[in-house]
Write a protein that holds these residues in place. Structure first.
Motif, PDB file in Angstrom:
ATOM      1  N   SER A   1       0.824  -1.215   0.000  1.00  0.00           N
ATOM      2  CA  SER A   1       0.000   0.000   0.000  1.00  0.00           C
ATOM      3  C   SER A   1       0.857   1.262   0.000  1.00  0.00           C
ATOM      4  O   SER A   1       2.006   1.255   0.462  1.00  0.00           O
ATOM      5  CB  SER A   1      -0.912   0.017   1.229  1.00  0.00           C
ATOM      6  OG  SER A   1      -0.154   0.231   2.407  1.00  0.00           O
ATOM      7  N   PRO A   2       0.322   2.364  -0.512  1.00  0.00           N
ATOM      8  CA  PRO A   2       1.043   3.645  -0.471  1.00  0.00           C
ATOM      9  C   PRO A   2       1.431   4.057   0.946  1.00  0.00           C
ATOM     10  O   PRO A   2       2.499   4.631   1.158  1.00  0.00           O
ATOM     11  CB  PRO A   2       0.038   4.627  -1.095  1.00  0.00           C
ATOM     12  CG  PRO A   2      -0.822   3.781  -1.974  1.00  0.00           C
ATOM     13  CD  PRO A   2      -0.952   2.471  -1.251  1.00  0.00           C
ATOM     14  N   THR A   3       0.563   3.764   1.918  1.00  0.00           N
ATOM     15  CA  THR A   3       0.876   4.106   3.307  1.00  0.00           C
ATOM     16  C   THR A   3       2.111   3.362   3.778  1.00  0.00           C
ATOM     17  O   THR A   3       2.995   3.942   4.422  1.00  0.00           O
ATOM     18  CB  THR A   3      -0.312   3.767   4.233  1.00  0.00           C
ATOM     19  OG1 THR A   3      -1.448   4.537   3.843  1.00  0.00           O
ATOM     20  CG2 THR A   3       0.021   4.069   5.684  1.00  0.00           C
ATOM     21  N   ALA A   4       2.181   2.074   3.464  1.00  0.00           N
ATOM     22  CA  ALA A   4       3.341   1.272   3.860  1.00  0.00           C
ATOM     23  C   ALA A   4       4.611   1.767   3.163  1.00  0.00           C
ATOM     24  O   ALA A   4       5.677   1.874   3.790  1.00  0.00           O
ATOM     25  CB  ALA A   4       3.098  -0.198   3.531  1.00  0.00           C
ATOM     26  N   ASP A   5       4.494   2.083   1.877  1.00  0.00           N
ATOM     27  CA  ASP A   5       5.663   2.582   1.129  1.00  0.00           C
ATOM     28  C   ASP A   5       6.159   3.898   1.722  1.00  0.00           C
ATOM     29  O   ASP A   5       7.370   4.115   1.868  1.00  0.00           O
ATOM     30  CB  ASP A   5       5.305   2.779  -0.343  1.00  0.00           C
ATOM     31  CG  ASP A   5       5.163   1.465  -1.088  1.00  0.00           C
ATOM     32  OD1 ASP A   5       5.648   0.432  -0.579  1.00  0.00           O
ATOM     33  OD2 ASP A   5       4.562   1.460  -2.179  1.00  0.00           O
ATOM     34  N   GLN A   6       5.224   4.790   2.066  1.00  0.00           N
ATOM     35  CA  GLN A   6       5.604   6.073   2.649  1.00  0.00           C
ATOM     36  C   GLN A   6       6.260   5.877   4.006  1.00  0.00           C
ATOM     37  O   GLN A   6       7.237   6.554   4.346  1.00  0.00           O
ATOM     38  CB  GLN A   6       4.376   6.969   2.783  1.00  0.00           C
ATOM     39  CG  GLN A   6       4.701   8.387   3.265  1.00  0.00           C
ATOM     40  CD  GLN A   6       5.601   9.131   2.300  1.00  0.00           C
ATOM     41  OE1 GLN A   6       5.313   9.201   1.104  1.00  0.00           O
ATOM     42  NE2 GLN A   6       6.703   9.670   2.797  1.00  0.00           N
ATOM     43  N   LEU A   7       5.758   4.940   4.783  1.00  0.00           N
ATOM     44  CA  LEU A   7       6.339   4.676   6.095  1.00  0.00           C
ATOM     45  C   LEU A   7       7.775   4.186   5.977  1.00  0.00           C
ATOM     46  O   LEU A   7       8.630   4.570   6.769  1.00  0.00           O
ATOM     47  CB  LEU A   7       5.507   3.622   6.838  1.00  0.00           C
ATOM     48  CG  LEU A   7       4.368   4.117   7.716  1.00  0.00           C
ATOM     49  CD1 LEU A   7       3.713   2.934   8.423  1.00  0.00           C
ATOM     50  CD2 LEU A   7       4.870   5.120   8.743  1.00  0.00           C
ATOM     51  N   ARG A   8       8.034   3.329   5.002  1.00  0.00           N
ATOM     52  CA  ARG A   8       9.400   2.826   4.828  1.00  0.00           C
ATOM     53  C   ARG A   8      10.367   3.975   4.568  1.00  0.00           C
ATOM     54  O   ARG A   8      11.499   3.974   5.054  1.00  0.00           O
ATOM     55  CB  ARG A   8       9.451   1.801   3.692  1.00  0.00           C
ATOM     56  CG  ARG A   8       8.716   0.513   4.030  1.00  0.00           C
ATOM     57  CD  ARG A   8       8.869  -0.549   2.945  1.00  0.00           C
ATOM     58  NE  ARG A   8       8.056  -1.705   3.286  1.00  0.00           N
ATOM     59  CZ  ARG A   8       6.812  -1.901   2.862  1.00  0.00           C
ATOM     60  NH1 ARG A   8       6.256  -1.011   2.038  1.00  0.00           N
ATOM     61  NH2 ARG A   8       6.129  -2.957   3.228  1.00  0.00           N
ATOM     62  N   ALA A   9       9.909   4.966   3.815  1.00  0.00           N
ATOM     63  CA  ALA A   9      10.752   6.136   3.550  1.00  0.00           C
ATOM     64  C   ALA A   9      10.875   7.005   4.799  1.00  0.00           C
ATOM     65  O   ALA A   9      11.957   7.504   5.123  1.00  0.00           O
ATOM     66  CB  ALA A   9      10.181   6.948   2.395  1.00  0.00           C
ATOM     67  N   ASP A  10       9.773   7.160   5.537  1.00  0.00           N
ATOM     68  CA  ASP A  10       9.750   8.037   6.699  1.00  0.00           C
ATOM     69  C   ASP A  10      10.512   7.454   7.890  1.00  0.00           C
ATOM     70  O   ASP A  10      10.901   8.196   8.800  1.00  0.00           O
ATOM     71  CB  ASP A  10       8.312   8.321   7.138  1.00  0.00           C
ATOM     72  CG  ASP A  10       7.574   9.205   6.155  1.00  0.00           C
ATOM     73  OD1 ASP A  10       8.241   9.830   5.303  1.00  0.00           O
ATOM     74  OD2 ASP A  10       6.329   9.263   6.230  1.00  0.00           O
TER      75      ASP A  10
ATOM     76  N   PHE B   1       7.012  -1.881  13.069  1.00  0.00           N
ATOM     77  CA  PHE B   1       6.499  -1.401  11.788  1.00  0.00           C
ATOM     78  C   PHE B   1       5.002  -1.664  11.684  1.00  0.00           C
ATOM     79  O   PHE B   1       4.235  -0.801  11.245  1.00  0.00           O
ATOM     80  CB  PHE B   1       7.225  -2.075  10.625  1.00  0.00           C
ATOM     81  CG  PHE B   1       6.826  -1.530   9.278  1.00  0.00           C
ATOM     82  CD1 PHE B   1       7.440  -0.403   8.762  1.00  0.00           C
ATOM     83  CD2 PHE B   1       5.807  -2.127   8.537  1.00  0.00           C
ATOM     84  CE1 PHE B   1       7.051   0.125   7.531  1.00  0.00           C
ATOM     85  CE2 PHE B   1       5.418  -1.616   7.310  1.00  0.00           C
ATOM     86  CZ  PHE B   1       6.051  -0.479   6.809  1.00  0.00           C
ATOM     87  N   ARG B   2       4.582  -2.840  12.123  1.00  0.00           N
ATOM     88  CA  ARG B   2       3.159  -3.170  12.067  1.00  0.00           C
ATOM     89  C   ARG B   2       2.346  -2.236  12.967  1.00  0.00           C
ATOM     90  O   ARG B   2       1.250  -1.798  12.597  1.00  0.00           O
ATOM     91  CB  ARG B   2       2.936  -4.627  12.475  1.00  0.00           C
ATOM     92  CG  ARG B   2       3.385  -5.630  11.419  1.00  0.00           C
ATOM     93  CD  ARG B   2       3.186  -7.065  11.878  1.00  0.00           C
ATOM     94  NE  ARG B   2       3.658  -8.015  10.890  1.00  0.00           N
ATOM     95  CZ  ARG B   2       2.951  -8.455   9.863  1.00  0.00           C
ATOM     96  NH1 ARG B   2       1.701  -8.034   9.702  1.00  0.00           N
ATOM     97  NH2 ARG B   2       3.455  -9.311   9.001  1.00  0.00           N
TER      98      ARG B   2
END
Length: 208
Positions: free
Chosen positions: A42-51, A62-63
């Motif tokens: 998901s976009p939210t997960a992708d953004q979190l990985r960057a953040d 992470f979860r």
């Protein structure tokens, strides 16, 4: 769209598309499989990985963060982002997330999470990883930057300092900062740093 912003009809159409996507996936995946799929794609997960660069969350952490952030993302996904009431409610929801994370992570780990929200710290972490420097070096780079920029800001706010004296002091801050960074990462690596991620150093010596 109105003035480049999606209309209520646009948002409703997007919501229906998303509902259809999830419905189609739900026919192929079980509930737990779908949740895992969203966690990874998901976009939210992708953004979190960057953040979260520099925070290095465990799978459990992470979860935890994802579940909180995803709940807010889904709640406001098709709300008008330009609506003041929506903005206020989203900001309030984010504040609640931070309080919840502080409880879940504990004070020490939450402080590390907060630090990772700073783009300067993430930049330092990425640079350290590229040049295979220790994690402690990223922290040192960040600390040096924070101190140097705070010194510059204090100097710029001091109206009692003559312009010539201010410029001299700023150049001294830049010189001392460069010296500290060279000692931290080595002269050769610093040369590369100052040409890219570390361009902020060059701005220390000017009154801009």
């Amino acid at each position: 769209e109105t003035d480049g912003h999606p209309t209520a009809e646009d948002l409703e159409a997007l919501r229906k598309i998303e509902d259809q996507r999830k419905g189609d996936l739900g026919k192929l995946l079980s509930g737990s499989e779908l949740a895992e799929f969203e966690l990874r794609t998901s976009p939210t997960a992708d953004q979190l990985r960057a953040d979260l660069i520099g925070f290095n969350p465990s799978e459990s952490e992470f979860r935890q963060i994802y579940e909180l952030q995803n709940a807010v993302a889904e709640k406001f996904a098709f709300a008008d982002a330009n609506d003041a009431d929506v903005q206020a409610k989203k900001a309030a929801a984010q504040s609640e997330i931070q309080e919840e994370l502080k409880q879940q992570l504990g004070d020490a780990r939450y402080a590390e999470y907060e630090r990772a929200q700073n783009p300067d710290y993430r930049n330092a972490c990425v640079f350290a990883e590229v040049y295979e420097l220790p994690t402690s070096t990223a922290q040192a780079i960040f600390d040096i930057q924070q101190v140097a920029e705070a010194e510059k800001q204090n100097l710029m706010r001091n109206s009692a300092v003559a312009e010539s004296a201010r410029l001299e002091a700023l150049q001294a801050i830049q010189s001392e900062t460069e010296k500290a960074l060279r000692a931290t990462m080595g002269a050769n690596v610093f040369a590369k740093y100052s040409q890219g991620t570390g361009k902020w150093v060059q701005n220390l010596g000017s009154a801009n």
